[in-house]
Design a protein around this motif. Structure first.
Motif, PDB file in Angstrom:
ATOM      1  N   PHE A 190       0.830  -1.194   0.000  1.00 45.06           N
ATOM      2  CA  PHE A 190       0.000   0.000   0.000  1.00 45.06           C
ATOM      3  C   PHE A 190       0.872   1.255   0.000  1.00 45.06           C
ATOM      4  O   PHE A 190       1.994   1.257   0.510  1.00 45.06           O
ATOM      5  CB  PHE A 190      -0.909   0.016   1.241  1.00 45.06           C
ATOM      6  N   LEU A 191       0.320   2.312  -0.580  1.00 40.60           N
ATOM      7  CA  LEU A 191       0.848   3.674  -0.517  1.00 40.60           C
ATOM      8  C   LEU A 191      -0.175   4.527   0.202  1.00 40.60           C
ATOM      9  O   LEU A 191      -1.366   4.477  -0.134  1.00 40.60           O
ATOM     10  CB  LEU A 191       1.035   4.238  -1.929  1.00 40.60           C
ATOM     11  N   ALA A 192       0.249   5.325   1.185  1.00 39.97           N
ATOM     12  CA  ALA A 192      -0.687   6.161   1.931  1.00 39.97           C
ATOM     13  C   ALA A 192      -0.208   7.598   1.950  1.00 39.97           C
ATOM     14  O   ALA A 192       0.999   7.871   1.871  1.00 39.97           O
ATOM     15  CB  ALA A 192      -0.834   5.640   3.359  1.00 39.97           C
ATOM     16  N   LEU A 226       2.115   3.331   7.589  1.00 38.93           N
ATOM     17  CA  LEU A 226       1.768   1.948   7.296  1.00 38.93           C
ATOM     18  C   LEU A 226       2.753   1.044   8.013  1.00 38.93           C
ATOM     19  O   LEU A 226       3.927   1.393   8.182  1.00 38.93           O
ATOM     20  CB  LEU A 226       1.848   1.675   5.793  1.00 38.93           C
ATOM     21  N   GLU A 227       2.272  -0.119   8.422  1.00 37.88           N
ATOM     22  CA  GLU A 227       3.151  -1.101   9.044  1.00 37.88           C
ATOM     23  C   GLU A 227       2.614  -2.492   8.744  1.00 37.88           C
ATOM     24  O   GLU A 227       1.407  -2.670   8.523  1.00 37.88           O
ATOM     25  CB  GLU A 227       3.239  -0.884  10.564  1.00 37.88           C
ATOM     26  N   GLY A 232       1.902 -10.807   9.052  1.00 40.15           N
ATOM     27  CA  GLY A 232       1.596 -10.358   7.700  1.00 40.15           C
ATOM     28  C   GLY A 232       0.506  -9.320   7.606  1.00 40.15           C
ATOM     29  O   GLY A 232       0.259  -8.779   6.521  1.00 40.15           O
ATOM     30  N   SER A 233      -0.163  -9.012   8.727  1.00 38.80           N
ATOM     31  CA  SER A 233      -1.251  -8.038   8.706  1.00 38.80           C
ATOM     32  C   SER A 233      -0.725  -6.635   8.447  1.00 38.80           C
ATOM     33  O   SER A 233       0.309  -6.234   8.996  1.00 38.80           O
ATOM     34  CB  SER A 233      -2.005  -8.041  10.042  1.00 38.80           C
ATOM     35  N   PHE A 234      -1.439  -5.866   7.612  1.00 38.31           N
ATOM     36  CA  PHE A 234      -1.107  -4.472   7.365  1.00 38.31           C
ATOM     37  C   PHE A 234      -1.952  -3.570   8.260  1.00 38.31           C
ATOM     38  O   PHE A 234      -3.139  -3.840   8.494  1.00 38.31           O
ATOM     39  CB  PHE A 234      -1.374  -4.100   5.903  1.00 38.31           C
ATOM     40  N   TYR A 235      -1.321  -2.481   8.708  1.00 40.22           N
ATOM     41  CA  TYR A 235      -2.006  -1.500   9.545  1.00 40.22           C
ATOM     42  C   TYR A 235      -1.783  -0.099   8.976  1.00 40.22           C
ATOM     43  O   TYR A 235      -0.740   0.179   8.379  1.00 40.22           O
ATOM     44  CB  TYR A 235      -1.482  -1.541  10.980  1.00 40.22           C
ATOM     45  N   LEU A 236      -2.776   0.767   9.191  1.00 44.62           N
ATOM     46  CA  LEU A 236      -2.732   2.181   8.827  1.00 44.62           C
ATOM     47  C   LEU A 236      -2.869   3.026  10.078  1.00 44.62           C
ATOM     48  O   LEU A 236      -3.584   2.641  11.017  1.00 44.62           O
ATOM     49  CB  LEU A 236      -3.915   2.530   7.923  1.00 44.62           C
ATOM     50  N   ALA A 237      -2.245   4.203  10.093  1.00 40.27           N
ATOM     51  CA  ALA A 237      -2.444   5.152  11.195  1.00 40.27           C
ATOM     52  C   ALA A 237      -2.503   6.562  10.646  1.00 40.27           C
ATOM     53  O   ALA A 237      -1.921   6.863   9.596  1.00 40.27           O
ATOM     54  CB  ALA A 237      -1.321   5.034  12.220  1.00 40.27           C
ATOM     55  N   GLY A 238      -3.211   7.441  11.377  1.00 36.83           N
ATOM     56  CA  GLY A 238      -3.335   8.816  10.910  1.00 36.83           C
ATOM     57  C   GLY A 238      -3.922   9.738  11.942  1.00 36.83           C
ATOM     58  O   GLY A 238      -3.724   9.570  13.154  1.00 36.83           O
ATOM     59  N   GLU A 239      -4.662  10.721  11.453  1.00 37.60           N
ATOM     60  CA  GLU A 239      -5.235  11.765  12.304  1.00 37.60           C
ATOM     61  C   GLU A 239      -6.295  11.236  13.253  1.00 37.60           C
ATOM     62  O   GLU A 239      -6.935  10.219  12.993  1.00 37.60           O
ATOM     63  CB  GLU A 239      -5.891  12.837  11.433  1.00 37.60           C
ATOM     64  N   GLN A 240      -6.471  11.990  14.347  1.00 34.93           N
ATOM     65  CA  GLN A 240      -7.579  11.798  15.289  1.00 34.93           C
ATOM     66  C   GLN A 240      -7.705  10.351  15.755  1.00 34.93           C
ATOM     67  O   GLN A 240      -8.795   9.776  15.807  1.00 34.93           O
ATOM     68  CB  GLN A 240      -8.877  12.298  14.660  1.00 34.93           C
TER      69      GLN A 240
END
Length: 382
Positions: A190-192, A226-227, A232-240
């Motif tokens: 993924f690209l974020a 992203l991590e 093998g699970s992908f995670y996203l993080a961001g605002e709030q």
């Protein structure tokens, strides 16, 4: 949905959040002014001896190879894990935000104006994969096709993309930055980026599919990190307080509830679990794939720019103020490494036992500290 509106209350990591600091540091370092008559996507980066002192916003190390990126397309490389550096040319002069290795010798540099660059030789040479023009074309084609097929979300996303392009200072260019990339061993990745930008690949980055509507992010909050976990699970993080986990069966990211409403700038998978970190020294650990979270008491109000898994049970937390905090008990307690601070730090990577590669206002450098896979720290508890 906020239609990619630039009125979001939280800054963009290594982008709007650091723009003032980087610009000031660049002026002090004597970085040349960009050519105002040429678009940064058409203007290759200027190679200059002064580049070694320019602000760097991201850094990555793989074996003895290190890469740092910064303003105006500046890319520095090292063949000795950051001990010495040289500048290499980039095909753009857009500001770069992030660099990562995703496979042996394969590095990616991301930046403003939708820039995505790839290197197959550990950063020595770079090719353009995406920019704000090709990104706009990709998004428009994809969501028009989905709309024609009757997809319920496509029309709204297409309207957002069209509106963002119309608001761009450069016609036909989506100017928002990409901020992180992860690609697994099977080629899935993924690209974020800012304003909810999310792209998916199944072939190691040879092709990309827009996934804005699959991020569980209808408000289009910035996606900073992203991590990929050990399973093998992908995670996203961001605002709030946004944290999401990729559900392969559902073909989308699903929401993980977190106890923090502020911005997470990064994620780090470790033996202890998944760490989410960000503003004002906030860091949280989940040992159950995001089902529950425990706050880590770092004892700092400075923004955490990186968490690093140094060795089994050992973590390092690097702050924007240049402080390095070490933990030998999976974050339950921390020690100040006593690193002499030399300006703001915007990125960090492991460069060997007891060594960190740091990207900051003064360029790229190596910091040697007790601990972090080397000698156990002996400095008092924070």
């Amino acid at each position: 949905m906020n239609s990619f509106s630039p009125s979001s209350s939280w800054p963009v990591r290594r982008a709007a959040a650091l723009c003032g600091a980087l610009a000031a540091a660049a002026a002090l370092a004597g970085a040349p002014a960009a050519n105002n008559t040429a678009d940064v996507l058409d203007l290759p980066s200027a190679v200059s001896p002064a580049a070694l002192k320019r602000p760097m916003s991201g850094i990555a190390v793989q074996g003895n190879s290190a890469v740092a990126v910064g303003m105006r397309g500046t890319i520095l490389v090292s063949a000795d894990a950051g001990a010495t550096w040289k500048q290499v040319a980039a095909p753009v002069s857009a500001d770069l935000t992030t660099v990562r290795f995703t496979a042996p010798n394969q590095a990616w540099a991301l930046g403003h104006d939708g820039v995505v660059l790839r290197s197959a030789d550990s950063g020595l040479t770079w090719t353009r994969v995406l920019d704000g023009r090709s990104l706009l074309a990709l998004l428009t084609k994809h969501y028009r096709a989905l709309q024609a097929s009757g997809n319920a979300d496509a029309a709204a996303v297409l309207q957002e993309v069209t509106g963002a392009a119309e608001q761009s200072a450069t016609p036909g260019v989506l100017s928002y930055p990409f901020l992180d990339i992860r690609i697994g061993a099977d080629g899935t990745g993924f690209l974020a980026g800012a304003f909810g930008f999310l792209l998916h690949t199944r072939d190691g980055g040879k092709s990309w599919e827009p996934w804005l509507e699959r991020a569980g992010n209808d408000r289009r909050m910035h996606l900073y990190a992203l991590e990929q976990g050990a399973d093998g699970s992908f995670y996203l993080a961001g605002e709030q307080g946004l944290v999401r986990r990729y559900d392969a069966a559902a073909g989308r990211f699903v929401t993980l509830e977190t106890p923090y409403a502020g911005t997470f700038f990064g994620l780090q998978a470790s033996e202890a679990g998944l760490i989410a970190f960000g503003l004002r020294g906030n860091a949280y650990l989940s040992a159950d794939q995001g089902a529950s979270w425990k706050q880590l008491a770092l004892g700092t109000q400075a923004t955490v720019v990186q968490a690093l898994a140094c060795a089994p049970g050992e973590l390092a937390f690097v702050t924007q103020s240049g402080q390095v905090l070490l933990s030998r008990d999976a974050g339950a307690s921390v020690l100040d490494a006593g690193l002499a601070r030399a300006g703001e730090v915007f990125g960090a990577a492991l460069a060997g036992p007891g060594q960190l590669a740091l990207a900051g206002a003064g360029g790229a450098r190596i910091a040697r500290i007790p601990g972090c896979g080397a000698v156990a720290p002996t400095i008092g508890k924070n």
